[in-house]
Write an enzyme that holds these catalytic residues in place. Sequence first.
Site, PDB file in Angstrom:
ATOM      1  CG  ASN A  87      34.170  37.654  32.784  1.00  0.00           C
ATOM      2  OD1 ASN A  87      33.529  38.627  32.395  1.00  0.00           O
ATOM      3  ND2 ASN A  87      34.977  36.976  31.992  1.00  0.00           N
ATOM      4  CD  GLU A  95      34.825  29.439  30.906  1.00  0.00           C
ATOM      5  OE1 GLU A  95      36.009  29.382  30.515  1.00  0.00           O
ATOM      6  OE2 GLU A  95      33.845  29.200  30.193  1.00  0.00           O
ATOM      7  CG  HIS A 100      40.749  36.324  35.881  1.00  0.00           C
ATOM      8  ND1 HIS A 100      40.135  35.364  36.658  1.00  0.00           N
ATOM      9  CD2 HIS A 100      40.070  36.355  34.715  1.00  0.00           C
ATOM     10  CE1 HIS A 100      39.122  34.840  35.974  1.00  0.00           C
ATOM     11  NE2 HIS A 100      39.050  35.431  34.794  1.00  0.00           N
ATOM     12  CG  MET A 101      41.379  43.808  34.664  1.00  0.00           C
ATOM     13  SD  MET A 101      42.486  45.200  35.102  1.00  0.00           S
ATOM     14  CE  MET A 101      41.542  45.989  36.373  1.00  0.00           C
ATOM     15  CG  HIS A 102      39.436  38.932  30.808  1.00  0.00           C
ATOM     16  ND1 HIS A 102      39.747  37.822  30.058  1.00  0.00           N
ATOM     17  CD2 HIS A 102      38.677  38.477  31.835  1.00  0.00           C
ATOM     18  CE1 HIS A 102      39.214  36.749  30.603  1.00  0.00           C
ATOM     19  NE2 HIS A 102      38.542  37.118  31.687  1.00  0.00           N
TER      20      HIS A 102
HETATM   21  P1  AMP Z   1      37.067  33.859  32.954  1.00  0.00           P
HETATM   22  O1  AMP Z   1      35.988  33.333  32.054  1.00  0.00           O
HETATM   23  O2  AMP Z   1      36.923  35.335  33.213  1.00  0.00           O
HETATM   24  O3  AMP Z   1      37.214  33.043  34.214  1.00  0.00           O
HETATM   25  O4  AMP Z   1      38.404  33.752  32.098  1.00  0.00           O
HETATM   26  C1  AMP Z   1      39.421  32.849  32.312  1.00  0.00           C
HETATM   27  C2  AMP Z   1      40.439  33.150  31.233  1.00  0.00           C
HETATM   28  O5  AMP Z   1      41.652  32.497  31.579  1.00  0.00           O
HETATM   29  C3  AMP Z   1      40.046  32.649  29.831  1.00  0.00           C
HETATM   30  O6  AMP Z   1      40.082  33.748  28.922  1.00  0.00           O
HETATM   31  C4  AMP Z   1      41.112  31.603  29.512  1.00  0.00           C
HETATM   32  O7  AMP Z   1      41.474  31.588  28.152  1.00  0.00           O
HETATM   33  C5  AMP Z   1      42.260  32.031  30.404  1.00  0.00           C
HETATM   34  N1  AMP Z   1      43.186  30.969  30.789  1.00  0.00           N
HETATM   35  C6  AMP Z   1      42.899  29.738  31.245  1.00  0.00           C
HETATM   36  N2  AMP Z   1      44.011  29.027  31.526  1.00  0.00           N
HETATM   37  C7  AMP Z   1      45.050  29.849  31.251  1.00  0.00           C
HETATM   38  C8  AMP Z   1      46.466  29.710  31.323  1.00  0.00           C
HETATM   39  N3  AMP Z   1      47.052  28.585  31.741  1.00  0.00           N
HETATM   40  N4  AMP Z   1      47.230  30.766  30.937  1.00  0.00           N
HETATM   41  C9  AMP Z   1      46.659  31.900  30.498  1.00  0.00           C
HETATM   42  N5  AMP Z   1      45.325  32.091  30.426  1.00  0.00           N
HETATM   43  C10 AMP Z   1      44.531  31.084  30.780  1.00  0.00           C
END
Ligand code: AMP
Length: 115
Positions: A87, A95, A100-102
């Site tokens: 994203n 966010e 990061h990669m999901h």
């Molecule tokens: P994005 O919307 O692509 O920025 O996704 C951020 C992702 O990080 C979301 O899916 C969150 O659930 C995840 N996230 C946030 N804080 C943590 C954390 N401390 N450990 C693991 N995942 C996290």
Amino acid sequence: MTDCIFCKIAAGEIPTEKIFEDDNVVAFPDINPVAPVHVIIIPKRHFATTLDMSDEAPELFGSLMKAASDTARKKGIDGSGFRLIFNTNADGGQEIFHVHMHLLGGEPIGRMRER
Ligand code: AMP
Ligand code: ZN
């Protein structure tokens, strides 16, 4: 970077299950999973977005892909399949501003719909 949650995870300051780690990359479970397997894969170096990493260290995308393949095999979803998502910025739904990669899998991930 101070006050970046993913930098803290990379540095080991926030404990997590490290599913994959090498010199450049760490993979760990998403805290709010949206699929049975939901792993976050990050470069240890801080870049705010994919745009910044593309400019400064594009080779790290290869490192993230290697970690994704290793993680998929480790989780046993290499055969069933998975989806990889980056994203970027507001419309992309980003966010956390550390690249990061999901990795999503473990069940069929919904098809992308026509608008
Ligand atoms: P994005 O919307 O692509 O920025 O996704 C951020 C992702 O990080 C979301 O899916 C969150 O659930 C995840 N996230 C946030 N804080 C943590 C954390 N401390 N450990 C693991 N995942 C996290
Ligand atoms: Zn960071």
